[in-house]
Write a protein that holds these residues in place. Sequence first.
Motif, PDB file in Angstrom:
ATOM      1  N   UNK A  46     -40.641 -77.821 -19.942  1.00  0.00           N
ATOM      2  CA  UNK A  46     -40.279 -76.855 -18.746  1.00  0.00           C
ATOM      3  C   UNK A  46     -40.935 -75.615 -18.924  1.00  0.00           C
ATOM      4  N   UNK A  47     -41.518 -75.079 -17.658  1.00  0.00           N
ATOM      5  CA  UNK A  47     -42.207 -74.124 -17.336  1.00  0.00           C
ATOM      6  C   UNK A  47     -41.549 -73.052 -16.663  1.00  0.00           C
ATOM      7  N   UNK A  48     -41.306 -71.774 -16.991  1.00  0.00           N
ATOM      8  CA  UNK A  48     -40.375 -70.763 -16.341  1.00  0.00           C
ATOM      9  C   UNK A  48     -41.322 -69.744 -15.305  1.00  0.00           C
ATOM     10  N   UNK A  49     -42.476 -70.164 -14.997  1.00  0.00           N
ATOM     11  CA  UNK A  49     -43.569 -69.180 -14.472  1.00  0.00           C
ATOM     12  C   UNK A  49     -43.115 -68.992 -12.887  1.00  0.00           C
ATOM     13  N   UNK A  50     -42.424 -70.027 -12.323  1.00  0.00           N
ATOM     14  CA  UNK A  50     -41.955 -70.129 -11.012  1.00  0.00           C
ATOM     15  C   UNK A  50     -42.578 -71.251 -10.246  1.00  0.00           C
ATOM     16  N   UNK A  51     -42.300 -71.200  -8.947  1.00  0.00           N
ATOM     17  CA  UNK A  51     -42.616 -72.241  -8.004  1.00  0.00           C
ATOM     18  C   UNK A  51     -44.169 -72.537  -8.164  1.00  0.00           C
TER      19      UNK A  51
END
Length: 95
Positions: A46-51
Amino acid sequence: MGAVVNVDGSLDRGTAGASSFLIGGITGNYEIGFDRDVSHCYYSVSISNGPGYFAFTQERFGNPNAVFVGTHRMSGTSTVATNVKFRLIVFCPAS
């Protein structure tokens, strides 16, 4: 098992025996290693950088103790490899 990997490929934190690096300095290509064979396990990243950002996982060719993670971002109608911080979870069912 799991790992949190920084943008530069260094390990932020992880399961005992975990390691990570940016493969050959190639943008968006990471290897996350563990102290045992993970080639028959399940991987989730998972990445939490955004869309617009995404990642994928697969077995690391030539190293059964590691997982390959590729990270990208959308740029118009195409994708561009990019370095981002991510979280990897590895689940190995009992055999």
